[in-house]
Design a protein around this motif. Structure first.
Motif, PDB file in Angstrom:
ATOM      1  N   ARG A   1     -15.880   6.764   6.995  1.00 28.16           N
ATOM      2  CA  ARG A   1     -16.873   6.092   5.974  1.00 28.16           C
ATOM      3  C   ARG A   1     -16.174   5.215   5.105  1.00 28.16           C
ATOM      4  NH1 ARG A   1     -15.866  11.215   5.452  1.00 28.16           N
ATOM      5  NH2 ARG A   1     -17.876  11.974   6.332  1.00 28.16           N
ATOM      6  N   GLU A   2     -16.969   4.508   4.490  1.00 32.88           N
ATOM      7  CA  GLU A   2     -16.180   3.641   3.464  1.00 32.88           C
ATOM      8  C   GLU A   2     -15.500   4.284   2.415  1.00 32.88           C
ATOM      9  OE1 GLU A   2     -15.671  -0.223   2.266  1.00 32.88           O
ATOM     10  OE2 GLU A   2     -17.195  -0.126   3.779  1.00 32.88           O
ATOM     11  N   GLY A   3     -14.219   3.930   1.906  1.00 29.47           N
ATOM     12  CA  GLY A   3     -13.654   4.127   1.062  1.00 29.47           C
ATOM     13  C   GLY A   3     -12.587   5.524   1.455  1.00 29.47           C
ATOM     14  N   ASP A   4     -12.480   5.608   2.856  1.00 30.16           N
ATOM     15  CA  ASP A   4     -11.639   6.761   3.082  1.00 30.16           C
ATOM     16  C   ASP A   4     -10.222   6.495   3.422  1.00 30.16           C
ATOM     17  OD1 ASP A   4     -12.088   5.592   5.457  1.00 30.16           O
ATOM     18  OD2 ASP A   4     -12.745   7.352   6.713  1.00 30.16           O
ATOM     19  N   PHE A   5      -9.766   5.303   3.170  1.00 33.01           N
ATOM     20  CA  PHE A   5      -8.625   4.581   3.374  1.00 33.01           C
ATOM     21  C   PHE A   5      -7.857   4.953   4.795  1.00 33.01           C
ATOM     22  CE2 PHE A   5      -8.854   5.456  -1.284  1.00 33.01           C
ATOM     23  CZ  PHE A   5      -9.029   4.242  -1.705  1.00 33.01           C
ATOM     24  N   GLN A   6      -8.834   5.152   5.745  1.00 28.14           N
ATOM     25  CA  GLN A   6      -8.631   5.493   7.216  1.00 28.14           C
ATOM     26  C   GLN A   6      -8.580   4.073   8.145  1.00 28.14           C
ATOM     27  OE1 GLN A   6      -7.264   8.273   7.828  1.00 28.14           O
ATOM     28  NE2 GLN A   6      -7.846   9.081   9.982  1.00 28.14           N
ATOM     29  N   VAL A   7      -7.158   4.187   8.877  1.00 26.03           N
ATOM     30  CA  VAL A   7      -7.472   3.054   9.606  1.00 26.03           C
ATOM     31  C   VAL A   7      -8.096   3.534  10.832  1.00 26.03           C
ATOM     32  CG1 VAL A   7      -5.707   2.079  11.499  1.00 26.03           C
ATOM     33  CG2 VAL A   7      -4.913   2.241   9.164  1.00 26.03           C
ATOM     34  N   PRO A   8      -9.027   2.857  11.545  1.00 23.86           N
ATOM     35  CA  PRO A   8      -9.879   3.308  12.509  1.00 23.86           C
ATOM     36  C   PRO A   8      -9.247   3.422  13.877  1.00 23.86           C
ATOM     37  CG  PRO A   8     -10.404   0.924  12.098  1.00 23.86           C
ATOM     38  CD  PRO A   8      -9.398   1.310  11.088  1.00 23.86           C
TER      39      PRO A   8
ATOM     40  N   SER B   1      -1.520  -1.342   2.572  1.00 24.97           N
ATOM     41  CA  SER B   1      -2.901  -1.057   3.438  1.00 24.97           C
ATOM     42  C   SER B   1      -3.632  -0.043   2.524  1.00 24.97           C
ATOM     43  CB  SER B   1      -2.301  -0.530   4.661  1.00 24.97           C
ATOM     44  OG  SER B   1      -3.674  -0.051   5.269  1.00 24.97           O
ATOM     45  N   VAL B   2      -5.184  -0.509   2.680  1.00 25.02           N
ATOM     46  CA  VAL B   2      -6.124   0.466   2.271  1.00 25.02           C
ATOM     47  C   VAL B   2      -6.893   0.740   3.511  1.00 25.02           C
ATOM     48  CG1 VAL B   2      -5.785   0.319   0.001  1.00 25.02           C
ATOM     49  CG2 VAL B   2      -7.339  -1.513   1.363  1.00 25.02           C
ATOM     50  N   GLY B   3      -6.448   0.964   4.798  1.00 27.21           N
ATOM     51  CA  GLY B   3      -7.411   1.134   5.806  1.00 27.21           C
ATOM     52  C   GLY B   3      -7.039   0.088   6.893  1.00 27.21           C
ATOM     53  N   CYS B   4      -6.370  -0.756   6.800  1.00 27.30           N
ATOM     54  CA  CYS B   4      -5.841  -2.085   7.542  1.00 27.30           C
ATOM     55  C   CYS B   4      -4.593  -1.709   8.424  1.00 27.30           C
ATOM     56  CB  CYS B   4      -6.047  -3.494   6.683  1.00 27.30           C
ATOM     57  SG  CYS B   4      -7.541  -3.603   6.022  1.00 27.30           S
ATOM     58  N   LEU B   5      -4.082  -2.930   8.900  1.00 29.58           N
ATOM     59  CA  LEU B   5      -2.844  -2.961   9.573  1.00 29.58           C
ATOM     60  C   LEU B   5      -1.999  -4.070   8.967  1.00 29.58           C
ATOM     61  CD1 LEU B   5      -3.375  -2.298  13.499  1.00 29.58           C
ATOM     62  CD2 LEU B   5      -2.900  -0.577  11.745  1.00 29.58           C
ATOM     63  N   ALA B   6      -1.138  -3.600   8.116  1.00 31.05           N
ATOM     64  CA  ALA B   6      -0.088  -4.429   7.316  1.00 31.05           C
ATOM     65  C   ALA B   6       1.110  -4.966   8.245  1.00 31.05           C
ATOM     66  CB  ALA B   6       0.040  -4.104   6.017  1.00 31.05           C
ATOM     67  N   MET B   7       1.169  -6.054   8.676  1.00 37.17           N
ATOM     68  CA  MET B   7       2.429  -6.639   9.501  1.00 37.17           C
ATOM     69  C   MET B   7       3.428  -7.165   8.896  1.00 37.17           C
ATOM     70  SD  MET B   7       1.035  -4.977  12.172  1.00 37.17           S
ATOM     71  CE  MET B   7       2.492  -5.649  13.108  1.00 37.17           C
TER      72      MET B   7
END
Length: 245
Positions: free
Chosen positions: A111-118, A170-176
């Protein structure tokens, strides 16, 4: 003099916090002043240096640059992103990068806002040359499988705006990190987005079989079977070069 020093320290602390954490708010205003960059601008600015850094790794792997296709494999538990190049029937691990930041725990994004990387198999659908995190590439989350499960469970907002980007937040993305996203951005541009696959897994199924986290929906076992099959297919040929940076 003491008061001035204290105020300077306070100002530096505020700046240090606001600069990375407040980019989402101040960066659009910054762009309004300096103007928008195009993808071509970014490739012209960063492409030559990025290719110069990448080409020795492709040469060492015996793969032409750019390759025909590319697979990016991300493993959440190890904060690792593998770059696989495909030429005909040959697949080669060219290099591996450390993921600088990725929020959440094992398990798919729901869900939106769960800060989870899919977790799943994704495509890159857009370049963002004006990202608040230096540069970014947008994934097609939620994909068809994600939408199917969300609708079946009545989840109207499974989330959106998942990117591979620069910086180390990161708030759910992959920061490289900035230099790595310049390389990935340039590589994907050279190969073509339609020829790039992104697989995100909780951990490497070759090291340990994927097991469904407690409390997960029943469909996660099907998702993990898909992820395992995709990774096994990518890694079928034995030629590998393990370089983590």
């Amino acid at each position: 003099m003491m008061k001035i020093t204290v105020w300077i320290l306070v100002l530096l602390m505020i700046t240090g916090i606001f600069y990375p954490c407040g980019r989402v708010w101040w960066h659009p205003q910054y762009l309004k002043v300096l103007g928008q960059r195009t993808v071509s601008d970014v490739i012209e600015q960063f492409g030559p240096q990025a290719e110069q850094r990448l080409k020795p790794h492709f040469a060492a792997a015996g793969v032409a640059y750019p390759p025909e296709r590319v697979s990016l494999l991300a493993f959440k538990d190890r904060d690792l992103l593998e770059v696989w190049a495909h030429q005909g029937s040959q697949s080669t691990l060219v290099r591996s990068y450390r993921i600088q930041a990725a929020s959440g725990v094992p398990g798919p994004k729901l869900r939106e806002g769960d800060f989870q990387v899919p977790e799943g198999i994704y495509q890159i659908i857009a370049f963002n040359p004006n990202s608040a995190y230096h540069l970014s590439m947008k994934l097609n989350y939620p994909n068809a499988f994600d939408w199917q499960q969300a609708r079946a469970e009545g989840r109207e907002q499974p989330g959106s705006d998942i990117f591979i980007h620069g910086k180390a937040v990161s708030v759910g993305c992959l920061a490289m990190g900035d230099s790595v996203i310049e390389e990935l951005f340039s590589l994907v541009y050279a190969v073509g987005r339609m020829h790039v696959e992104v697989v995100i897994a909780p951990h490497d199924p070759v090291i340990r079989a994927l097991s469904v986290p407690a409390g997960s929906p029943p469909w996660v076992s099907d998702l993990y079977s898909q992820i395992t099959s995709a990774i096994e297919h990518i890694r079928q040929p034995p030629m590998q070069i393990d370089q983590v940076e």
